[in-house]
Design a protein around this motif. Structure first.
Motif, PDB file in Angstrom:
ATOM      1  N   THR A   1      89.914 -20.473 -43.395  1.00 18.44           N
ATOM      2  CA  THR A   1      90.718 -19.447 -44.069  1.00 18.44           C
ATOM      3  C   THR A   1      89.969 -18.168 -44.397  1.00 18.44           C
ATOM      4  O   THR A   1      90.600 -17.149 -44.676  1.00 18.44           O
ATOM      5  N   ARG A   2      88.654 -18.198 -44.381  1.00 16.18           N
ATOM      6  CA  ARG A   2      87.876 -17.011 -44.764  1.00 16.18           C
ATOM      7  C   ARG A   2      87.272 -16.345 -43.532  1.00 16.18           C
ATOM      8  O   ARG A   2      86.783 -17.029 -42.628  1.00 16.18           O
ATOM      9  N   PRO A   3      87.259 -14.998 -43.498  1.00 21.21           N
ATOM     10  CA  PRO A   3      86.624 -14.318 -42.361  1.00 21.21           C
ATOM     11  C   PRO A   3      85.177 -14.752 -42.146  1.00 21.21           C
ATOM     12  O   PRO A   3      84.743 -14.949 -41.000  1.00 21.21           O
ATOM     13  N   SER A   4      84.421 -14.907 -43.225  1.00 23.11           N
ATOM     14  CA  SER A   4      83.027 -15.343 -43.072  1.00 23.11           C
ATOM     15  C   SER A   4      82.966 -16.764 -42.523  1.00 23.11           C
ATOM     16  O   SER A   4      82.073 -17.099 -41.731  1.00 23.11           O
ATOM     17  N   GLY A   5      83.904 -17.604 -42.926  1.00 26.44           N
ATOM     18  CA  GLY A   5      83.949 -18.962 -42.406  1.00 26.44           C
ATOM     19  C   GLY A   5      84.257 -18.975 -40.920  1.00 26.44           C
ATOM     20  O   GLY A   5      83.664 -19.751 -40.159  1.00 26.44           O
ATOM     21  N   ARG A   6      85.180 -18.121 -40.506  1.00 27.51           N
ATOM     22  CA  ARG A   6      85.523 -18.081 -39.079  1.00 27.51           C
ATOM     23  C   ARG A   6      84.360 -17.562 -38.239  1.00 27.51           C
ATOM     24  O   ARG A   6      84.202 -17.965 -37.078  1.00 27.51           O
ATOM     25  N   LEU A   7      83.535 -16.685 -38.806  1.00 23.31           N
ATOM     26  CA  LEU A   7      82.334 -16.251 -38.101  1.00 23.31           C
ATOM     27  C   LEU A   7      81.361 -17.426 -37.916  1.00 23.31           C
ATOM     28  O   LEU A   7      80.762 -17.595 -36.852  1.00 23.31           O
ATOM     29  N   VAL A   8      81.228 -18.234 -38.959  1.00 26.03           N
ATOM     30  CA  VAL A   8      80.383 -19.439 -38.847  1.00 26.03           C
ATOM     31  C   VAL A   8      80.954 -20.367 -37.774  1.00 26.03           C
ATOM     32  O   VAL A   8      80.218 -20.933 -36.964  1.00 26.03           O
ATOM     33  N   GLY A   9      82.277 -20.516 -37.765  1.00 23.10           N
ATOM     34  CA  GLY A   9      82.904 -21.358 -36.750  1.00 23.10           C
ATOM     35  C   GLY A   9      82.621 -20.866 -35.348  1.00 23.10           C
ATOM     36  O   GLY A   9      82.311 -21.652 -34.441  1.00 23.10           O
ATOM     37  N   ARG A  10      82.710 -19.549 -35.147  1.00 25.30           N
ATOM     38  CA  ARG A  10      82.509 -18.975 -33.806  1.00 25.30           C
ATOM     39  C   ARG A  10      81.069 -19.127 -33.340  1.00 25.30           C
ATOM     40  O   ARG A  10      80.807 -19.565 -32.210  1.00 25.30           O
ATOM     41  N   TYR A  11      80.121 -18.750 -34.198  1.00 23.62           N
ATOM     42  CA  TYR A  11      78.736 -18.698 -33.740  1.00 23.62           C
ATOM     43  C   TYR A  11      77.952 -19.970 -34.062  1.00 23.62           C
ATOM     44  O   TYR A  11      76.960 -20.261 -33.392  1.00 23.62           O
ATOM     45  N   GLY A  12      78.401 -20.726 -35.037  1.00 23.50           N
ATOM     46  CA  GLY A  12      77.698 -21.949 -35.382  1.00 23.50           C
ATOM     47  C   GLY A  12      78.238 -23.183 -34.693  1.00 23.50           C
ATOM     48  O   GLY A  12      77.478 -24.119 -34.401  1.00 23.50           O
ATOM     49  N   PHE A  13      79.555 -23.183 -34.415  1.00 22.03           N
ATOM     50  CA  PHE A  13      80.197 -24.377 -33.859  1.00 22.03           C
ATOM     51  C   PHE A  13      80.917 -24.131 -32.534  1.00 22.03           C
ATOM     52  O   PHE A  13      81.620 -25.010 -32.048  1.00 22.03           O
ATOM     53  N   ARG A  14      80.767 -22.947 -31.946  1.00 17.44           N
ATOM     54  CA  ARG A  14      81.445 -22.597 -30.689  1.00 17.44           C
ATOM     55  C   ARG A  14      82.962 -22.805 -30.804  1.00 17.44           C
ATOM     56  O   ARG A  14      83.622 -23.239 -29.868  1.00 17.44           O
ATOM     57  N   THR A  15      83.523 -22.495 -31.977  1.00 19.77           N
ATOM     58  CA  THR A  15      84.947 -22.694 -32.225  1.00 19.77           C
ATOM     59  C   THR A  15      85.552 -21.394 -32.736  1.00 19.77           C
ATOM     60  O   THR A  15      85.161 -20.886 -33.791  1.00 19.77           O
ATOM     61  N   ARG A  16      86.480 -20.856 -31.967  1.00 19.77           N
ATOM     62  CA  ARG A  16      87.137 -19.597 -32.323  1.00 19.77           C
ATOM     63  C   ARG A  16      88.452 -19.938 -33.021  1.00 19.77           C
ATOM     64  O   ARG A  16      89.335 -20.560 -32.426  1.00 19.77           O
ATOM     65  N   ILE A  17      88.598 -19.526 -34.268  1.00 20.86           N
ATOM     66  CA  ILE A  17      89.691 -19.950 -35.126  1.00 20.86           C
ATOM     67  C   ILE A  17      90.664 -18.789 -35.337  1.00 20.86           C
ATOM     68  O   ILE A  17      90.254 -17.670 -35.654  1.00 20.86           O
ATOM     69  N   HIS A  18      91.946 -19.067 -35.170  1.00 25.20           N
ATOM     70  CA  HIS A  18      92.964 -18.042 -35.358  1.00 25.20           C
ATOM     71  C   HIS A  18      93.047 -17.656 -36.827  1.00 25.20           C
ATOM     72  O   HIS A  18      92.935 -18.496 -37.716  1.00 25.20           O
ATOM     73  N   HIS A  19      93.271 -16.370 -37.077  1.00 27.87           N
ATOM     74  CA  HIS A  19      93.281 -15.890 -38.463  1.00 27.87           C
ATOM     75  C   HIS A  19      94.649 -16.013 -39.134  1.00 27.87           C
ATOM     76  O   HIS A  19      94.757 -15.893 -40.351  1.00 27.87           O
ATOM     77  N   ARG A  20      95.710 -16.272 -38.363  1.00 29.16           N
ATOM     78  CA  ARG A  20      97.045 -16.327 -38.948  1.00 29.16           C
ATOM     79  C   ARG A  20      97.336 -17.683 -39.572  1.00 29.16           C
ATOM     80  O   ARG A  20      96.918 -18.725 -39.071  1.00 29.16           O
ATOM     81  N   ASP A  21      98.090 -17.670 -40.673  1.00 28.54           N
ATOM     82  CA  ASP A  21      98.560 -18.910 -41.277  1.00 28.54           C
ATOM     83  C   ASP A  21      99.655 -19.530 -40.416  1.00 28.54           C
ATOM     84  O   ASP A  21     100.304 -18.844 -39.614  1.00 28.54           O
ATOM     85  N   TRP A  22      99.876 -20.818 -40.579  1.00 25.13           N
ATOM     86  CA  TRP A  22     100.978 -21.483 -39.889  1.00 25.13           C
ATOM     87  C   TRP A  22     102.322 -20.892 -40.331  1.00 25.13           C
ATOM     88  O   TRP A  22     102.586 -20.745 -41.529  1.00 25.13           O
TER      89      TRP A  22
END
Length: 283
Positions: free
Chosen positions: A180-201
């Motif tokens: 849910t957090r922009p900083s968290g999604r950056l960790v997901g992208r570069y730390g876990f090779r996982t690109r996470i959508h920013h929109r809520d369900w």
């Protein structure tokens, strides 16, 4: 990519391995119904020799990994090797994971990824398809069976949540920060090779417990560790209760969460259960 139906891929001919006599695997990108390219691997597993050429195993397992996994992760490959003793295996990377396109929706649109993989698996000539999901993938196999009835012959959900937005454990609170957090999604992208959508369900997808009530007539196996740090035991019990007579619950002593916690002995039992419950063939 060209305009092909969901699950369609250009694949090479399956040729026998010169050393083992078994068919070689295939790796390709599948196209989902909404146009996402999904990195996918097919392992033919054991082949059956009768009077003619090798025939495909009766059962094919389609493995849906957990959040931040992908088809090349060692724990995903280990699951594939263990299940290959009981049939063919299809593994794939969910959208936003590994080499697949798109962004992760953390269990929502991932149903389309699984649908493409199941369709591809069926196309190899196997009589029975069994979906096996872990954690996020465990919720996806439940929702896929409910939303695409008749496409799988048995469902195995390991370490799945029963309800959305659960934050009752520290690992789940960290996961919600990641998503849910922009900083968290950056960790997901570069730390876990996982690109996470920013929109809520929007809308909120069918919950796993609602889906578990709709998987029948496909038999459902719910597997959960009693030392799972993400989801306590009320989650698997809710899923099994919702499935009713079609459901079976295994609570595994000392087991933690998802693929990393699923030992080879447990995976072998899952393989045997799936072949028996999906209908034993000649594999």
């Amino acid at each position: 990519m060209s305009n092909r139906p969901a699950g369609h891929a250009t694949r090479s001919t399956i040729r026998p391995n010169s050393e083992t006599g078994q068919a070689a695997g295939v790796r390709t990108f599948l196209r989902t119904a909404d146009g996402i390219a999904v990195d996918s691997v097919y392992d033919p597993g054991p082949v059956v020799y009768e009077t003619g050429p090798a025939a495909p195993a009766e059962t094919v397992f389609v493995v849906a990994h957990g959040f931040t996994g992908d088809v090349d992760r060692p724990h995903v490959r280990r699951v594939a090797r263990a299940l290959a003793a009981y049939g063919a295996v299809v593994t794939f990377s969910f959208r936003g994971h590994g080499a697949s396109g798109g962004r992760s929706t953390v269990g929502d649109r991932e149903v389309l990824d699984l649908a493409a993989a199941v369709d591809w698996a069926r196309g190899f000539g196997h009589a029975r398809v069994v979906s096996v999901g872990f954690s996020m993938g465990g919720s996806v196999v439940l929702r896929h069976a409910a939303l695409h009835p008749g496409t799988v012959d048995a469902v195995v959900s390991v370490s799945s949540p029963a309800r959305w937005y659960y934050r009752g454990t520290a690992p789940m609170r960290r996961l919600h920060w990641l998503v849910t957090r922009p900083s968290g999604r950056l960790v997901g992208r570069y730390g876990f090779r996982t690109r996470i959508h920013h929109r809520d369900w929007d809308p909120v997808p069918l919950s796993p417990v609602e889906a578990a009530a709709r998987t029948a007539p496909a038999p459902l196996l719910v597997v959960h560790g009693d030392s799972d740090g993400y989801f306590p035991l009320d989650h698997p019990r809710m899923l099994a209760d919702a499935a009713g007579e079609a459901g079976e619950l295994w609570l595994e002593p000392g087991m933690g969460h998802a693929e990393n916690a699923a030992g080879d002995e447990l995976l072998a039992r899952i393989g045997r259960w799936a072949r028996a419950r999906a209908g034993r063939g000649t594999d």
